[in-house]
Scaffold this motif. Structure first.
Motif, PDB file in Angstrom:
ATOM      1  N   ASP A 168       4.841   1.085 -14.061  1.00 16.84           N
ATOM      2  CA  ASP A 168       4.445   0.094 -13.084  1.00 16.84           C
ATOM      3  C   ASP A 168       5.699  -0.456 -12.450  1.00 16.84           C
ATOM      4  OD1 ASP A 168       1.759   0.602 -13.264  1.00 16.84           O
ATOM      5  OD2 ASP A 168       1.438  -0.960 -14.936  1.00 16.84           O
ATOM      6  N   HIS A 169       6.446  -0.766 -13.332  1.00 18.22           N
ATOM      7  CA  HIS A 169       8.036  -1.362 -13.162  1.00 18.22           C
ATOM      8  C   HIS A 169       8.871  -0.661 -13.446  1.00 18.22           C
ATOM      9  CE1 HIS A 169       6.024  -5.278 -11.652  1.00 18.22           C
ATOM     10  NE2 HIS A 169       5.261  -5.019 -12.524  1.00 18.22           N
ATOM     11  N   LEU A 170       9.942  -0.097 -12.896  1.00 16.27           N
ATOM     12  CA  LEU A 170      11.021   0.757 -13.249  1.00 16.27           C
ATOM     13  C   LEU A 170      12.417   0.002 -13.095  1.00 16.27           C
ATOM     14  CD1 LEU A 170      12.037   3.617 -14.160  1.00 16.27           C
ATOM     15  CD2 LEU A 170      12.049   4.334 -11.812  1.00 16.27           C
ATOM     16  N   PHE A 171      13.207  -0.036 -14.028  1.00 14.65           N
ATOM     17  CA  PHE A 171      14.386  -0.686 -14.014  1.00 14.65           C
ATOM     18  C   PHE A 171      15.516   0.389 -14.438  1.00 14.65           C
ATOM     19  CE2 PHE A 171      11.306  -4.079 -15.147  1.00 14.65           C
ATOM     20  CZ  PHE A 171      11.689  -5.198 -14.505  1.00 14.65           C
ATOM     21  N   LEU A 172      16.512   0.557 -13.353  1.00 12.38           N
ATOM     22  CA  LEU A 172      17.497   1.402 -13.608  1.00 12.38           C
ATOM     23  C   LEU A 172      18.808   0.474 -14.344  1.00 12.38           C
ATOM     24  CD1 LEU A 172      15.702   2.801 -11.542  1.00 12.38           C
ATOM     25  CD2 LEU A 172      17.921   3.497 -10.761  1.00 12.38           C
ATOM     26  N   GLY A 173      19.054   1.105 -15.492  1.00 13.80           N
ATOM     27  CA  GLY A 173      20.445   0.562 -16.348  1.00 13.80           C
ATOM     28  C   GLY A 173      21.070   1.783 -16.903  1.00 13.80           C
ATOM     29  N   ALA A 174      21.222   2.758 -16.216  1.00 21.85           N
ATOM     30  CA  ALA A 174      21.869   3.790 -16.604  1.00 21.85           C
ATOM     31  C   ALA A 174      23.487   3.894 -16.288  1.00 21.85           C
ATOM     32  CB  ALA A 174      21.314   5.156 -16.127  1.00 21.85           C
ATOM     33  N   GLY A 175      24.008   2.840 -15.628  1.00 18.97           N
ATOM     34  CA  GLY A 175      25.311   2.676 -15.731  1.00 18.97           C
ATOM     35  C   GLY A 175      25.579   2.946 -14.013  1.00 18.97           C
ATOM     36  N   SER A 176      26.724   2.838 -13.623  1.00 21.75           N
ATOM     37  CA  SER A 176      27.088   2.961 -12.308  1.00 21.75           C
ATOM     38  C   SER A 176      27.170   4.510 -12.217  1.00 21.75           C
ATOM     39  CB  SER A 176      28.730   2.440 -12.166  1.00 21.75           C
ATOM     40  OG  SER A 176      29.298   2.987 -10.905  1.00 21.75           O
ATOM     41  N   LEU A 177      27.475   5.449 -12.660  1.00 19.63           N
ATOM     42  CA  LEU A 177      27.145   6.810 -12.609  1.00 19.63           C
ATOM     43  C   LEU A 177      25.869   7.136 -12.773  1.00 19.63           C
ATOM     44  CD1 LEU A 177      30.375   8.634 -14.277  1.00 19.63           C
ATOM     45  CD2 LEU A 177      30.116   7.502 -11.923  1.00 19.63           C
ATOM     46  N   GLY A 178      25.007   6.855 -13.626  1.00 18.17           N
ATOM     47  CA  GLY A 178      23.854   7.232 -13.973  1.00 18.17           C
ATOM     48  C   GLY A 178      22.997   6.726 -12.921  1.00 18.17           C
ATOM     49  N   SER A 179      23.035   5.219 -12.635  1.00 18.95           N
ATOM     50  CA  SER A 179      21.665   4.779 -11.836  1.00 18.95           C
ATOM     51  C   SER A 179      22.150   5.204 -10.347  1.00 18.95           C
ATOM     52  CB  SER A 179      21.962   3.265 -11.985  1.00 18.95           C
ATOM     53  OG  SER A 179      21.450   2.789 -13.262  1.00 18.95           O
TER      54      SER A 179
END
Length: 550
Positions: free
Chosen positions: A324-335
């Protein structure tokens, strides 16, 4: 002389995790490692039938903050980490390999290690051929720029030098003028430092110990040239380091353990935020799980395509997880790559042109100086820096230069620095459909302002001290190395690709929570800023967007 490391004390309004919560989380991490599990939780997995109320991609600084606060609010949360859990000793009894004797644990699916110091006396003494494996450090190459990133539960906290620096307020206000600096410096920076376990070296011990003789030599040279130096807080336990030097505990910072992980002493995220997050009972971490695609379903939830691998890189399968809620914390490259791919392949077509913009290296440039024969740096150098040359307030040539170690285990007569400069150059990312990856558009000449700034400072230091640059450290004859960065920032800039609290423009319940929010520069090592900004953002998101169960 005993070193009494002073920890950051908790202030009113600062929410540190309970010891019980940390204990439960550490127990879960230990149990998962002992059993070889790739799913880590204090109870049954928090998601059922492939769905979770919240998913956090990554386990680095911003991701760890977000997961803890979601879990503490009663929100079942799944974290997806493409690396492994680093909590199981290998046959040699250690979890991580040292810089001097690296093995397959050192790097992410490489056939040879790729240390930032490419040579010594023009000989490649630091690198070794290794078996490709899900190691802890990755060097991602983008033409003229390479980026070092951590792989594993804890992300970059596993492989950095532990320097926990809060930025100068005036510069923070310049970089992120839309953010309330009073609130950040009153509440969120103290909270971040308390949670991370920041502590300070005992000044008396510093002046007499063997571990920092190299730093004292560089300090003397800088002060002779009129530059001030500053002690740097750390998430490495300085009291443990004192005991290392006394021979009372196994050596870690004093055993050349830095970029390939640290076996003792460092308060990486798996010992702070992530342990507390697992201890809420609402957070599950799935390791060796790489998100490859994001799309939105008709009901507004997000569908993730997740590739599972084993530690040898074999693909075990691809499954779908919805949130339902998605948070991108994969870093500058990953996100940045995830959102670029989603925009340009049409799975999230409403993403704007701001995606992929505003990327920078934090002005990183590395250099070395050759000391006089009588200026011994010592054979024992702590892998965790504790001092920097601080000229960031210079209105003409601002530079903050970490006094970095060369932990070779012998006298080198060399002083090494990682200079952080105020470089206005920015890169952009574009999506390459043939390679199915984001590609960084950055030219080597864009790093020249960083070299110019560092050169101005160190030309003066060399002139006053009668010393010279080292030309043998970077694989050729250059004195300055600016073709890599430890501090990638930007790509999904706050207030441009997102609103002022990390909500991605064009989509509800889609968020960014890592260093990609910061436009290219913090003036210091960035992880405290990333942590504090994530604390600020998730507080607002929990208050306004997420139905909590606490």
């Amino acid at each position: 002389m005993r070193c009494k490391a002073s920890s950051t004390t908790e202030r009113p309004g600062v929410r540190a995790p309970t010891s019980r919560r940390r204990f439960m989380g550490m127990a879960a991490l230990g149990s998962a490692a002992a059993l070889g599990l790739t799913t880590i939780s204090t109870r049954k997995p928090a998601h059922a039938a492939g769905h979770s109320p919240a998913v956090v991609i990554g386990t680095g600084y911003g991701a760890a903050v977000t997961a803890l606060r979601l879990g503490a609010a009663g929100v079942p949360t799944v974290m997806l980490e493409m690396g492994r859990l680093w909590d199981t000793p290998a046959e040699d009894g250690t979890i991580f390999s040292s810089m001097l004797t690296p093995d397959r644990r050192a790097m992410w699916f490489k056939e040879r290690t790729e240390a930032p110091l490419a040579s010594f006396l023009w000989m490649d003494l630091a690198n070794r051929d290794i078996e490709p494996y899900a190691g802890v450090l990755d060097r991602v190459d983008h033409g003229d720029m390479s980026v070092y990133v951590g792989r594993g539960v804890g992300g970059g906290s596993l492989v950095n030098g532990a320097m926990a620096v809060t930025p100068k307020r005036w510069y923070f206000e310049e970089v992120l003028p839309q953010v309330d600096a009073d609130e950040m410096y009153r509440t969120y920076f103290p909270l971040a430092n308390a949670m991370l376990g920041t502590n300070h070296v005992d000044r008396d011990w510093f002046e007499t110990c063997d571990s920092y003789q190299f730093a004292r030599v560089s300090r003397a040279a800088a002060e002779k040239a009129g530059y001030e130096t500053a002690f740097v807080p750390s998430v490495y336990d300085f009291d443990y380091m004192r005991r290392e030097e006394e021979g009372l505990v196994p050596r870690s910072a004093l055993a050349s353990e830095v970029i390939y992980g640290n076996n003792h002493g460092k308060r990486s995220l798996d010992k702070s935020y992530l342990a507390a997050a697992l201890g809420t009972g609402n957070v599950t971490i799935e390791t060796l799980s790489e998100v490859r695609g994001i799309s939105q379903q008709q009901d507004g939830s997000y569908a993730l395509s997740v590739r599972r691998i084993d530690e040898s890189g074999n693909v075990l399968g691809i499954h779908q997880l919805t949130a339902d809620h998605l948070f991108l914390g994969a870093g500058s490259l990953g996100s940045t790559e995830l959102l670029l791919r989603a925009r340009d392949t049409g799975t999230l077509p409403n993403l704007g042109e701001e995606i992929g913009q505003g990327w920078g290296t934090n002005g990183n440039v590395m250099l070395g100086r050759a000391n006089h024969g009588q200026d011994l740096v010592g054979s024992l150098e702590s892998g965790m820096p504790a001092l920097g040359i601080d000229a960031w307030d210079d209105p003409v040539n601002p530079v903050f230069a970490e006094i970095a170690p060369v932990p070779a285990g012998l006298e080198t007569w060399a002083s090494l620095y990682l200079a952080i400069t105020r470089n206005p150059e920015r890169g952009t990312f574009h999506y390459d459909p043939g390679a199915d990856r984001a590609v960084l558009d950055w030219r080597e000449e864009q790093g020249q302002p960083s070299i110019d700034a560092a050169k101005q400072m160190f030309d003066r230091i060399n002139e006053v001290n009668g010393t010279s640059y080292r030309y043998d450290l970077f694989g050729d004859t250059r004195a300055f190395e600016n073709r890599f960065t430890y501090h990638p920032l930007g790509g999904l800039v706050l207030g441009e690709a997102t609103d002022l609290h990390g909500r991605v423009k064009g989509y509800r319940n889609l968020y960014v929570t890592d260093g990609s929010l910061i436009p290219g520069s913090t003036g210091v090592n960035p992880f405290v800023t990333i942590t504090a900004l994530a604390e600020r953002n998730i507080a607002r998101i929990l208050a306004e967007d997420v139905r909590t169960r606490a």
